[in-house]
Design an enzyme around this catalytic site. Sequence first.
Site, PDB file in Angstrom:
ATOM      1  N   ASP A  32       0.841  -1.189   0.000  1.00  0.00           N
ATOM      2  CA  ASP A  32       0.000   0.000   0.000  1.00  0.00           C
ATOM      3  C   ASP A  32       0.884   1.250   0.000  1.00  0.00           C
ATOM      4  O   ASP A  32       1.652   1.474   0.928  1.00  0.00           O
ATOM      5  CB  ASP A  32      -0.905   0.014   1.238  1.00  0.00           C
ATOM      6  CG  ASP A  32      -1.851   1.190   1.185  1.00  0.00           C
ATOM      7  OD1 ASP A  32      -2.879   1.083   0.477  1.00  0.00           O
ATOM      8  OD2 ASP A  32      -1.560   2.242   1.796  1.00  0.00           O
ATOM      9  N   TYR A  37       3.390   9.967   0.484  1.00  0.00           N
ATOM     10  CA  TYR A  37       4.322   9.359   1.448  1.00  0.00           C
ATOM     11  C   TYR A  37       5.773   9.696   1.095  1.00  0.00           C
ATOM     12  O   TYR A  37       6.666   9.527   1.920  1.00  0.00           O
ATOM     13  CB  TYR A  37       4.149   7.840   1.534  1.00  0.00           C
ATOM     14  CG  TYR A  37       2.770   7.365   1.951  1.00  0.00           C
ATOM     15  CD1 TYR A  37       1.864   8.229   2.566  1.00  0.00           C
ATOM     16  CD2 TYR A  37       2.354   6.053   1.729  1.00  0.00           C
ATOM     17  CE1 TYR A  37       0.587   7.799   2.933  1.00  0.00           C
ATOM     18  CE2 TYR A  37       1.087   5.614   2.098  1.00  0.00           C
ATOM     19  CZ  TYR A  37       0.213   6.489   2.693  1.00  0.00           C
ATOM     20  OH  TYR A  37      -1.039   6.059   3.047  1.00  0.00           O
ATOM     21  N   LYS A  66      -2.256   6.202  -4.224  1.00  0.00           N
ATOM     22  CA  LYS A  66      -3.326   7.175  -3.970  1.00  0.00           C
ATOM     23  C   LYS A  66      -3.022   8.537  -4.587  1.00  0.00           C
ATOM     24  O   LYS A  66      -1.881   8.998  -4.569  1.00  0.00           O
ATOM     25  CB  LYS A  66      -3.539   7.334  -2.452  1.00  0.00           C
ATOM     26  CG  LYS A  66      -3.618   5.991  -1.733  1.00  0.00           C
ATOM     27  CD  LYS A  66      -3.954   6.092  -0.267  1.00  0.00           C
ATOM     28  CE  LYS A  66      -3.726   4.763   0.418  1.00  0.00           C
ATOM     29  NZ  LYS A  66      -2.323   4.547   0.848  1.00  0.00           N
ATOM     30  N   HIS A  99      -7.154   9.882  -2.252  1.00  0.00           N
ATOM     31  CA  HIS A  99      -6.601   9.751  -0.890  1.00  0.00           C
ATOM     32  C   HIS A  99      -7.508  10.364   0.185  1.00  0.00           C
ATOM     33  O   HIS A  99      -7.702   9.774   1.240  1.00  0.00           O
ATOM     34  CB  HIS A  99      -5.210  10.406  -0.856  1.00  0.00           C
ATOM     35  CG  HIS A  99      -4.316   9.872   0.203  1.00  0.00           C
ATOM     36  ND1 HIS A  99      -2.951   9.779   0.062  1.00  0.00           N
ATOM     37  CD2 HIS A  99      -4.579   9.397   1.440  1.00  0.00           C
ATOM     38  CE1 HIS A  99      -2.432   9.260   1.154  1.00  0.00           C
ATOM     39  NE2 HIS A  99      -3.391   9.025   2.008  1.00  0.00           N
TER      40      HIS A  99
END
Length: 306
Positions: A32, A37, A66, A99
């Site tokens: 994931d 990130y 996302k 997201h």
Amino acid sequence: MPALGLGTWKSAPGEVGPAVREAVRLGYRHFDCAAIYGNEAEVGAALAASIAAGEVQRADLWITSKLWNDCHREAAVVPALQRTLADLRLEYLDLYLVHWPVAQREGIPMPSGADDFVSLEELPLAETWRGMEAAHGAGLCRHIGVSNFSSTKLATLAAGAHIAPELNQVELHPFLQQDALLSWCREHGVAVTAYSPLGSPDRSASLKAHDEPELLGDPRVGAIAARVGATPAQVLLAWALARGTAVIPKSVDPGRLAQNLAAAELVLGAQDLRELQSLELARRYVTGAFWTVEGGPYTLANLWDE
Ligand code: A2P
């Protein structure tokens, strides 16, 4: 989608790559990711190395990523996904998610004031979704879904969609069980993934409340773990799997990666599940408060529809 995947939020540079490689060796097949990130290039390099080493084939992996909040305009979705694919060194994603139901001005990844946000009236989620459908149509992702969506927002989106959202990824653990949302998703054929299943103890201090209850250290979780001969983390993950959700614990530690994957073999009894159910606090660790600024369009009430 393999029910147990590896989360990569908060996995630091230099740590996430080795963690992904070790996870592949241990048998993880679901990863994931997310553009925000900031580590997709390292994840991609690790996946490419695992594939080149013959440890896994692309077709056997399930890779989720996302769309970030500053790419919600219809025309911005495919380019954002293309950047993620380039970073991850993939030709397609298995699953691409919106997201957050929150829009920001293009090119402003982290808002610093009310003006950096765009309201959902100005930039409706339906527009973002058309971009997601286009990405799907172009073969860049096999499935499309959302994250942090209430059933209200899901229903509205599904009503106007050509492809209904297939999955909703939300925070879920015994302190935040979200039974009503889960039932709604079950009834409407929307799969659910549980994020922060261990209570996300490595969040930065700015994302933590001073009075947070500790999930992994809760003595009642510890007592169940001792009784079933597992660790508290394994109990929390087995609980998520027993509810029919996918679950994506984050770890960069080889021992904990192995421990978490082994939780898929742990079967909890009815009494264990009842005790875990009794821990409900309706307590979010990821509150969404960072989207609510003075004079901005988002409030906790309109974010969660609660
Ligand atoms: P680490 O990466 O050092 O293993 P969440 O998935 O809820 O966001 O939680 C992630 C946090 O939980 C990280 O701090 C991670 O640390 C820690 N963690 C992951 N697996 C375990 C485990 N089996 N036991 C204890 N802590 C864990």
